[in-house]
Scaffold this motif. Structure first.
Motif, PDB file in Angstrom:
ATOM      1  N   LEU B  84       0.832  -1.211   0.000  1.00  0.00           N
ATOM      2  CA  LEU B  84       0.000   0.000   0.000  1.00  0.00           C
ATOM      3  C   LEU B  84       0.864   1.257   0.000  1.00  0.00           C
ATOM      4  CD1 LEU B  84      -2.945  -0.766   2.450  1.00  0.00           C
ATOM      5  CD2 LEU B  84      -3.019  -0.433  -0.006  1.00  0.00           C
ATOM      6  N   ALA B  85       1.922   1.261   0.843  1.00  0.00           N
ATOM      7  CA  ALA B  85       2.786   2.442   0.930  1.00  0.00           C
ATOM      8  C   ALA B  85       3.501   2.686  -0.396  1.00  0.00           C
ATOM      9  CB  ALA B  85       3.794   2.241   2.052  1.00  0.00           C
ATOM     10  N   ILE B  86       3.996   1.591  -1.003  1.00  0.00           N
ATOM     11  CA  ILE B  86       4.743   1.745  -2.259  1.00  0.00           C
ATOM     12  C   ILE B  86       3.814   2.205  -3.377  1.00  0.00           C
ATOM     13  CG2 ILE B  86       5.968   0.452  -4.048  1.00  0.00           C
ATOM     14  CD1 ILE B  86       7.256  -1.167  -1.833  1.00  0.00           C
ATOM     15  N   SER B  87       2.588   1.623  -3.441  1.00  0.00           N
ATOM     16  CA  SER B  87       1.727   1.970  -4.572  1.00  0.00           C
ATOM     17  C   SER B  87       1.254   3.415  -4.484  1.00  0.00           C
ATOM     18  CB  SER B  87       0.554   0.997  -4.698  1.00  0.00           C
ATOM     19  OG  SER B  87      -0.114   0.906  -3.498  1.00  0.00           O
ATOM     20  N   LYS B  88       1.096   3.956  -3.271  1.00  0.00           N
ATOM     21  CA  LYS B  88       0.732   5.379  -3.159  1.00  0.00           C
ATOM     22  C   LYS B  88       1.840   6.261  -3.741  1.00  0.00           C
ATOM     23  CE  LYS B  88      -2.451   5.890   0.671  1.00  0.00           C
ATOM     24  NZ  LYS B  88      -2.577   6.277   2.069  1.00  0.00           N
ATOM     25  N   ALA B  89       3.083   5.957  -3.364  1.00  0.00           N
ATOM     26  CA  ALA B  89       4.205   6.758  -3.847  1.00  0.00           C
ATOM     27  C   ALA B  89       4.375   6.581  -5.359  1.00  0.00           C
ATOM     28  CB  ALA B  89       5.486   6.348  -3.120  1.00  0.00           C
ATOM     29  N   ARG B  90       4.091   5.364  -5.860  1.00  0.00           N
ATOM     30  CA  ARG B  90       4.260   5.079  -7.283  1.00  0.00           C
ATOM     31  C   ARG B  90       3.289   5.879  -8.139  1.00  0.00           C
ATOM     32  NH1 ARG B  90       6.300   1.636 -10.083  1.00  0.00           N
ATOM     33  NH2 ARG B  90       4.447   1.247 -11.292  1.00  0.00           N
ATOM     34  N   VAL B  91       2.019   5.907  -7.692  1.00  0.00           N
ATOM     35  CA  VAL B  91       1.007   6.625  -8.481  1.00  0.00           C
ATOM     36  C   VAL B  91       1.425   8.084  -8.660  1.00  0.00           C
ATOM     37  CG1 VAL B  91      -1.371   7.442  -8.436  1.00  0.00           C
ATOM     38  CG2 VAL B  91      -0.873   5.076  -7.866  1.00  0.00           C
ATOM     39  N   LYS B  92       1.988   8.682  -7.573  1.00  0.00           N
ATOM     40  CA  LYS B  92       2.413  10.087  -7.656  1.00  0.00           C
ATOM     41  C   LYS B  92       3.500  10.259  -8.708  1.00  0.00           C
ATOM     42  CE  LYS B  92       1.463  11.776  -3.050  1.00  0.00           C
ATOM     43  NZ  LYS B  92       2.048  12.006  -1.737  1.00  0.00           N
ATOM     44  N   ARG B  93       4.441   9.314  -8.736  1.00  0.00           N
ATOM     45  CA  ARG B  93       5.587   9.488  -9.626  1.00  0.00           C
ATOM     46  C   ARG B  93       5.266   9.134 -11.075  1.00  0.00           C
ATOM     47  NH1 ARG B  93       9.651   5.856  -7.772  1.00  0.00           N
ATOM     48  NH2 ARG B  93       8.418   5.213  -5.993  1.00  0.00           N
ATOM     49  N   TYR B  94       4.368   8.164 -11.293  1.00  0.00           N
ATOM     50  CA  TYR B  94       4.157   7.660 -12.647  1.00  0.00           C
ATOM     51  C   TYR B  94       2.967   8.279 -13.365  1.00  0.00           C
ATOM     52  CZ  TYR B  94       7.666   4.096 -12.040  1.00  0.00           C
ATOM     53  OH  TYR B  94       8.858   3.455 -11.864  1.00  0.00           O
ATOM     54  N   ARG B  95       2.171   9.110 -12.683  1.00  0.00           N
ATOM     55  CA  ARG B  95       0.956   9.608 -13.338  1.00  0.00           C
ATOM     56  C   ARG B  95       1.279  10.553 -14.489  1.00  0.00           C
ATOM     57  NH1 ARG B  95      -0.897  13.264  -8.223  1.00  0.00           N
ATOM     58  NH2 ARG B  95       0.984  14.518  -8.164  1.00  0.00           N
ATOM     59  N   TYR B  96       2.512  11.106 -14.501  1.00  0.00           N
ATOM     60  CA  TYR B  96       2.839  12.071 -15.565  1.00  0.00           C
ATOM     61  C   TYR B  96       3.246  11.406 -16.866  1.00  0.00           C
ATOM     62  CZ  TYR B  96       2.863  15.296 -11.661  1.00  0.00           C
ATOM     63  OH  TYR B  96       2.491  16.015 -10.575  1.00  0.00           O
ATOM     64  N   LEU B  97       3.506  10.083 -16.849  1.00  0.00           N
ATOM     65  CA  LEU B  97       4.029   9.427 -18.060  1.00  0.00           C
ATOM     66  C   LEU B  97       3.095   9.561 -19.279  1.00  0.00           C
ATOM     67  CD1 LEU B  97       6.112   7.774 -19.530  1.00  0.00           C
ATOM     68  CD2 LEU B  97       5.147   5.724 -18.558  1.00  0.00           C
ATOM     69  N   PRO B  98       1.764   9.278 -19.154  1.00  0.00           N
ATOM     70  CA  PRO B  98       0.911   9.459 -20.341  1.00  0.00           C
ATOM     71  C   PRO B  98       0.922  10.895 -20.842  1.00  0.00           C
ATOM     72  CG  PRO B  98      -0.246   8.217 -18.653  1.00  0.00           C
ATOM     73  CD  PRO B  98       1.013   8.721 -18.032  1.00  0.00           C
ATOM     74  N   VAL B  99       0.977  11.866 -19.904  1.00  0.00           N
ATOM     75  CA  VAL B  99       1.007  13.285 -20.303  1.00  0.00           C
ATOM     76  C   VAL B  99       2.297  13.571 -21.089  1.00  0.00           C
ATOM     77  CG1 VAL B  99       0.917  15.640 -19.440  1.00  0.00           C
ATOM     78  CG2 VAL B  99      -0.283  13.832 -18.230  1.00  0.00           C
ATOM     79  N   VAL B 100       3.416  13.057 -20.566  1.00  0.00           N
ATOM     80  CA  VAL B 100       4.704  13.265 -21.245  1.00  0.00           C
ATOM     81  C   VAL B 100       4.658  12.668 -22.649  1.00  0.00           C
ATOM     82  CG1 VAL B 100       7.134  12.563 -21.211  1.00  0.00           C
ATOM     83  CG2 VAL B 100       6.061  13.385 -19.139  1.00  0.00           C
ATOM     84  N   LEU B 101       4.059  11.462 -22.766  1.00  0.00           N
ATOM     85  CA  LEU B 101       3.980  10.815 -24.080  1.00  0.00           C
ATOM     86  C   LEU B 101       3.128  11.627 -25.048  1.00  0.00           C
ATOM     87  CD1 LEU B 101       3.687   6.980 -23.445  1.00  0.00           C
ATOM     88  CD2 LEU B 101       5.683   8.337 -23.966  1.00  0.00           C
ATOM     89  N   VAL B 102       1.992  12.154 -24.547  1.00  0.00           N
ATOM     90  CA  VAL B 102       1.116  12.955 -25.427  1.00  0.00           C
ATOM     91  C   VAL B 102       1.852  14.212 -25.885  1.00  0.00           C
ATOM     92  CG1 VAL B 102      -0.984  14.344 -25.446  1.00  0.00           C
ATOM     93  CG2 VAL B 102      -1.036  12.062 -24.478  1.00  0.00           C
ATOM     94  N   ILE B 103       2.593  14.866 -24.946  1.00  0.00           N
ATOM     95  CA  ILE B 103       3.318  16.100 -25.304  1.00  0.00           C
ATOM     96  C   ILE B 103       4.389  15.787 -26.357  1.00  0.00           C
ATOM     97  CG2 ILE B 103       4.925  17.844 -24.419  1.00  0.00           C
ATOM     98  CD1 ILE B 103       3.335  17.718 -21.799  1.00  0.00           C
ATOM     99  N   ILE B 104       5.127  14.685 -26.148  1.00  0.00           N
ATOM    100  CA  ILE B 104       6.165  14.321 -27.126  1.00  0.00           C
ATOM    101  C   ILE B 104       5.529  14.013 -28.483  1.00  0.00           C
ATOM    102  CG2 ILE B 104       7.913  12.580 -27.697  1.00  0.00           C
ATOM    103  CD1 ILE B 104       8.561  12.395 -24.760  1.00  0.00           C
ATOM    104  N   GLY B 105       4.380  13.305 -28.451  1.00  0.00           N
ATOM    105  CA  GLY B 105       3.691  12.965 -29.699  1.00  0.00           C
ATOM    106  C   GLY B 105       3.259  14.204 -30.460  1.00  0.00           C
ATOM    107  N   ILE B 106       2.656  15.175 -29.735  1.00  0.00           N
ATOM    108  CA  ILE B 106       2.216  16.412 -30.399  1.00  0.00           C
ATOM    109  C   ILE B 106       3.422  17.168 -30.953  1.00  0.00           C
ATOM    110  CG2 ILE B 106       1.147  18.666 -29.980  1.00  0.00           C
ATOM    111  CD1 ILE B 106      -0.664  17.236 -27.939  1.00  0.00           C
ATOM    112  N   ALA B 107       4.515  17.205 -30.168  1.00  0.00           N
ATOM    113  CA  ALA B 107       5.719  17.911 -30.630  1.00  0.00           C
ATOM    114  C   ALA B 107       6.268  17.251 -31.891  1.00  0.00           C
ATOM    115  CB  ALA B 107       6.776  17.899 -29.517  1.00  0.00           C
ATOM    116  N   LEU B 108       6.228  15.912 -31.936  1.00  0.00           N
ATOM    117  CA  LEU B 108       6.738  15.221 -33.125  1.00  0.00           C
ATOM    118  C   LEU B 108       5.872  15.487 -34.343  1.00  0.00           C
ATOM    119  CD1 LEU B 108       7.768  11.731 -31.721  1.00  0.00           C
ATOM    120  CD2 LEU B 108       9.259  13.445 -32.697  1.00  0.00           C
ATOM    121  N   ILE B 109       4.530  15.542 -34.112  1.00  0.00           N
ATOM    122  CA  ILE B 109       3.633  15.791 -35.252  1.00  0.00           C
ATOM    123  C   ILE B 109       3.842  17.203 -35.787  1.00  0.00           C
ATOM    124  CG2 ILE B 109       1.197  16.072 -35.869  1.00  0.00           C
ATOM    125  CD1 ILE B 109       0.625  13.763 -33.892  1.00  0.00           C
TER     126      ILE B 109
END
Lengths: 106, 167
Positions: B84-109
């Protein structure tokens, strides 16, 4: 470069950059040793795919396949050794967190 | 070449990579990595490189998964509170990945790349991968063998250490 090969390159290049970003993000953010090895694997997959696409476009499939086979062999050795080191650290510190390795801290 | 299948496979690869990076359990992340490897090998096969595809499928999707699963199985499973402790910290750190991917995708297009790459004329040497590996890249093969031996010795030493600790 002809338009069809440019189309192929841009399509694959787009997804290869995204795959590379996934691996890089994983390595940058994680503190778990096994997850950093997994991120490294994703990075290697992106590079492998890029080499194969370039081989297809330039007509040098044989050369790029030889390179890719070399990459895959080295990737396995790196993964196995890194997993062994992670296991060793786990036995010493009872944790996979990289912050628990403080013995070499200056 | 039917591009729709390629696009579908590439999208699946990105989804597999996202599952690998964002998945909670280490074991599931390893399995997701194997799925991604299998999809990558399908794409490589479609790009006229069957030997590399076979290597990718057998070694990356098979052997590396086995290595990771065996390493994870030798570790102590986490308690419920630790998870439980690890998954709380993980969600905080990993939630930006889809956003980063979308930004990179738009920049590439949006990015307008130059299309005038020069492609060199076809190589004079053989186009058969086996003869090319044995004739042109002999030195690389020696290097590969040395690295394999070094890796095997490294793993033997690591496991030897474990036995000494157990005693």
């Amino acid at each position: 470069m002809t338009s069809s090969s440019w189309q192929l390159f841009s399509l694959y290049g787009f997804f290869i950059v995204l795959l590379f970003a996934c691996g890089a993000y994983c390595i940058l953010v994680t503190r778990n040793m096994i997850r950093s090895i997994i991120g490294l694997e994703l990075l290697t997959k992106a590079v492998t795919l890029l080499l194969i696409v370039v081989g297809k476009i330039t007509g040098r499939e044989a050369l790029t396949q030889g390179l890719v086979i070399t990459i895959i062999v080295i990737e396995v050795v790196v993964a196995a050794t890194a997993a062994g080191i992670a296991l060793w650290v786990f036995r010493r510190t009872d944790s996979l967190d990289v912050r628990s390795i403080r013995n070499l801290k200056g | 070449m039917n591009m729709n299948i390629d696009v579908m496979l590439l999208v699946l690869i990105i989804l597999g990579a996202l599952w690998t990076v964002m998945g909670r359990s280490l074991l599931k992340a390893t399995i997701a990595l194997a799925v991604t490897s299998a999809l990558v090998s399908l794409v490589i096969f479609r790009l006229n490189s069957p030997l590399a595809a076979v290597f990718e499928l057998s070694v990356c999707a098979g052997l590396i998964t086995a290595i990771f699963v065996s390493a994870i199985s030798m570790m102590r499973p986490l308690t419920h509170q630790e998870v439980l402790a690890i998954s709380k910290a993980r969600v905080k750190r990993y939630r930006y990945l889809p956003v980063v991917l979308v930004i990179i995708g738009i920049a590439l297009i949006l990015m307008k790349a130059r299309q005038d790459f020069m492609i060199m004329p076809p190589p004079p040497f053989s186009t058969d991968v086996r003869s090319l590996l044995w004739n042109l890249r002999r030195l690389d093969l020696i290097g590969q063998v040395v690295i394999l031996i070094a890796g095997a010795l490294g793993i033997v030493i690591l496991f030897e250490e474990k036995k000494q600790n157990d005693k």
